[in-house]
Design a protein around this motif. Structure first.
Motif, PDB file in Angstrom:
ATOM      1  N   TYR A 140      13.298  88.768 108.204  1.00  0.00           N
ATOM      2  CA  TYR A 140      14.446  89.466 107.612  1.00  0.00           C
ATOM      3  C   TYR A 140      15.272  90.132 108.702  1.00  0.00           C
ATOM      4  O   TYR A 140      14.738  90.793 109.592  1.00  0.00           O
ATOM      5  CB  TYR A 140      13.977  90.550 106.644  1.00  0.00           C
ATOM      6  CG  TYR A 140      13.490  90.036 105.314  1.00  0.00           C
ATOM      7  CD1 TYR A 140      14.359  89.905 104.233  1.00  0.00           C
ATOM      8  CD2 TYR A 140      12.166  89.684 105.127  1.00  0.00           C
ATOM      9  CE1 TYR A 140      13.926  89.447 103.005  1.00  0.00           C
ATOM     10  CE2 TYR A 140      11.710  89.218 103.897  1.00  0.00           C
ATOM     11  CZ  TYR A 140      12.595  89.105 102.849  1.00  0.00           C
ATOM     12  OH  TYR A 140      12.162  88.640 101.632  1.00  0.00           O
ATOM     13  N   GLN A 141      16.592  89.976 108.578  1.00  0.00           N
ATOM     14  CA  GLN A 141      17.527  90.634 109.493  1.00  0.00           C
ATOM     15  C   GLN A 141      18.544  91.379 108.628  1.00  0.00           C
ATOM     16  O   GLN A 141      18.851  90.927 107.522  1.00  0.00           O
ATOM     17  CB  GLN A 141      18.237  89.548 110.298  1.00  0.00           C
ATOM     18  CG  GLN A 141      18.990  90.018 111.503  1.00  0.00           C
ATOM     19  CD  GLN A 141      19.661  88.836 112.207  1.00  0.00           C
ATOM     20  OE1 GLN A 141      20.784  88.486 111.905  1.00  0.00           O
ATOM     21  NE2 GLN A 141      18.967  88.223 113.142  1.00  0.00           N
ATOM     22  N   TRP A 162      19.523  89.256 105.423  1.00  0.00           N
ATOM     23  CA  TRP A 162      19.368  87.799 105.481  1.00  0.00           C
ATOM     24  C   TRP A 162      17.911  87.453 105.791  1.00  0.00           C
ATOM     25  O   TRP A 162      17.215  88.228 106.444  1.00  0.00           O
ATOM     26  CB  TRP A 162      20.263  87.212 106.575  1.00  0.00           C
ATOM     27  CG  TRP A 162      21.695  87.530 106.344  1.00  0.00           C
ATOM     28  CD1 TRP A 162      22.583  86.816 105.588  1.00  0.00           C
ATOM     29  CD2 TRP A 162      22.423  88.658 106.844  1.00  0.00           C
ATOM     30  NE1 TRP A 162      23.816  87.430 105.594  1.00  0.00           N
ATOM     31  CE2 TRP A 162      23.749  88.562 106.347  1.00  0.00           C
ATOM     32  CE3 TRP A 162      22.100  89.757 107.649  1.00  0.00           C
ATOM     33  CZ2 TRP A 162      24.739  89.501 106.637  1.00  0.00           C
ATOM     34  CZ3 TRP A 162      23.083  90.708 107.936  1.00  0.00           C
ATOM     35  CH2 TRP A 162      24.373  90.575 107.439  1.00  0.00           C
ATOM     36  N   LYS A 163      17.504  86.287 105.317  1.00  0.00           N
ATOM     37  CA  LYS A 163      16.137  85.889 105.652  1.00  0.00           C
ATOM     38  C   LYS A 163      16.079  84.456 106.146  1.00  0.00           C
ATOM     39  O   LYS A 163      16.796  83.574 105.658  1.00  0.00           O
ATOM     40  CB  LYS A 163      15.181  86.115 104.489  1.00  0.00           C
ATOM     41  CG  LYS A 163      15.387  85.270 103.277  1.00  0.00           C
ATOM     42  CD  LYS A 163      14.386  85.699 102.221  1.00  0.00           C
ATOM     43  CE  LYS A 163      14.792  85.259 100.855  1.00  0.00           C
ATOM     44  NZ  LYS A 163      14.329  86.148  99.795  1.00  0.00           N
ATOM     45  N   LYS A 164      15.216  84.305 107.123  1.00  0.00           N
ATOM     46  CA  LYS A 164      15.000  82.986 107.715  1.00  0.00           C
ATOM     47  C   LYS A 164      13.612  82.526 107.302  1.00  0.00           C
ATOM     48  O   LYS A 164      12.631  83.256 107.490  1.00  0.00           O
ATOM     49  CB  LYS A 164      15.075  83.103 109.232  1.00  0.00           C
ATOM     50  CG  LYS A 164      15.100  81.785 109.953  1.00  0.00           C
ATOM     51  CD  LYS A 164      15.215  82.032 111.448  1.00  0.00           C
ATOM     52  CE  LYS A 164      15.756  80.810 112.155  1.00  0.00           C
ATOM     53  NZ  LYS A 164      15.892  81.030 113.595  1.00  0.00           N
ATOM     54  N   ASP A 192      14.975  77.920 108.830  1.00  0.00           N
ATOM     55  CA  ASP A 192      16.344  77.894 108.344  1.00  0.00           C
ATOM     56  C   ASP A 192      16.713  79.217 107.672  1.00  0.00           C
ATOM     57  O   ASP A 192      15.872  79.837 107.013  1.00  0.00           O
ATOM     58  CB  ASP A 192      16.500  76.750 107.331  1.00  0.00           C
ATOM     59  CG  ASP A 192      17.951  76.351 107.153  1.00  0.00           C
ATOM     60  OD1 ASP A 192      18.798  76.796 107.957  1.00  0.00           O
ATOM     61  OD2 ASP A 192      18.231  75.603 106.211  1.00  0.00           O
ATOM     62  N   TRP A 193      17.965  79.632 107.854  1.00  0.00           N
ATOM     63  CA  TRP A 193      18.469  80.812 107.155  1.00  0.00           C
ATOM     64  C   TRP A 193      18.792  80.423 105.719  1.00  0.00           C
ATOM     65  O   TRP A 193      19.477  79.428 105.477  1.00  0.00           O
ATOM     66  CB  TRP A 193      19.724  81.350 107.835  1.00  0.00           C
ATOM     67  CG  TRP A 193      19.431  81.961 109.162  1.00  0.00           C
ATOM     68  CD1 TRP A 193      19.570  81.366 110.377  1.00  0.00           C
ATOM     69  CD2 TRP A 193      18.902  83.270 109.403  1.00  0.00           C
ATOM     70  NE1 TRP A 193      19.167  82.238 111.376  1.00  0.00           N
ATOM     71  CE2 TRP A 193      18.751  83.409 110.806  1.00  0.00           C
ATOM     72  CE3 TRP A 193      18.538  84.354 108.588  1.00  0.00           C
ATOM     73  CZ2 TRP A 193      18.258  84.578 111.394  1.00  0.00           C
ATOM     74  CZ3 TRP A 193      18.054  85.507 109.173  1.00  0.00           C
ATOM     75  CH2 TRP A 193      17.910  85.613 110.553  1.00  0.00           C
ATOM     76  N   ALA A 234      22.423  86.594 111.347  1.00  0.00           N
ATOM     77  CA  ALA A 234      21.809  85.379 110.782  1.00  0.00           C
ATOM     78  C   ALA A 234      22.276  84.117 111.516  1.00  0.00           C
ATOM     79  O   ALA A 234      22.311  84.100 112.744  1.00  0.00           O
ATOM     80  CB  ALA A 234      22.079  85.317 109.272  1.00  0.00           C
ATOM     81  N   ALA A 235      22.673  83.100 110.769  1.00  0.00           N
ATOM     82  CA  ALA A 235      23.028  81.821 111.396  1.00  0.00           C
ATOM     83  C   ALA A 235      24.193  81.987 112.373  1.00  0.00           C
ATOM     84  O   ALA A 235      24.241  81.341 113.426  1.00  0.00           O
ATOM     85  CB  ALA A 235      23.379  80.795 110.323  1.00  0.00           C
TER      86      ALA A 235
END
Lengths: 151, 79
Positions: A43-44, A116-118, A127-128, B9-10
């Motif tokens: 998680y970011q 966001w989670k990867k 993958d995000w 993120a990405a």
């Protein structure tokens, strides 16, 4: 009332003697998403904005529902399968308000907070996760579709 | 005009940086995204992004000011 943490979520709660209904939601890291095996989640977040937006959500819930106590803790960083990513606690005089307040908070948290989670997979590159259908509606805050967000 | 852009993120992986100060003539976030996209080649289309200016959800057409902090927000996935 809202907290971000990179440590294991502390679910300790105070008892409010006026509350006859308490609802707790725990969001856990599961071992799959759709047809893929998941080994862990990362998680970011945009911390400053998460705190601002989460406080708005908690205040909205307080205004909408007759609650005595509300708490929400979201974890960030790298989480293993089975670990708790989010915890919501609602204490009310009766169960109905507690269910509704808890549901409101988790729905808004998932929809509005810049987190966001990867996903790290058993097979293949990580993958995000991105729900493009949410993004299609730009900056409108109201939900414009209902579907399961992969959490 | 100078503005700060933070990536997540990405987009952070594609920009290969957490944040940057950008010298720009873009009048709004819409134009700023196009400028940054030329440099970084983001995989996410603008239509899939939200934008925050100075830590509040904003609009792509909102006029930018010197020293603003802009974040293009990929689809969120908390919880």
């Amino acid at each position: 009332m809202f907290e971000l943490t990179s440590e294991k979520i502390n679910t300790e709660k105070s008892i409010d003697e006026r509350a006859g209904g308490v609802v707790v939601f725990e969001g856990l890291v599961r071992n799959h998403n759709l047809d893929k095996g998941v080994t862990s989640l990362e998680y970011q977040c945009y911390e400053a904005m998460v705190i601002k937006e989460a406080n708005l959500i908690m205040n909205e819930a307080k205004e909408k529902f007759a609650v005595y106590d509300l708490k929400c803790i979201h974890r960030v960083g790298h989480l293993a399968i089975g670990e708790m990513a989010v915890w919501v606690y609602a204490a009310c005089v009766h169960r109905q308000e507690a269910f509704e307040a808890c549901q409101y908070i988790i729905d808004e948290v998932k929809f509005r907070l810049p987190i966001w989670k990867k996903e790290h997979y058993v097979d293949g590159p990580s993958d995000w996760i991105a729900c493009h259908r949410c993004g299609e509606y730009g900056n409108k805050k109201e939900k414009s579709h209902t579907h399961e967000h992969r959490a | 005009m100078k503005v700060k852009v933070i990536y997540f993120a990405a987009m952070r992986e594609q920009a290969k940086m957490n944040e940057e100060w950008v010298e720009t003539t873009a009048v709004n976030a819409d134009e700023l995204f196009d400028q940054l996209n030329e440099t970084h080649g983001f995989s996410l289309d603008k239509s899939h992004l939200k934008v925050a200016i100075n830590e509040d959800y904003s609009e792509f057409q909102t006029e930018l000011k010197e020293m603003d902090t802009i974040v293009f927000i990929p689809p969120v996935a908390g919880g």
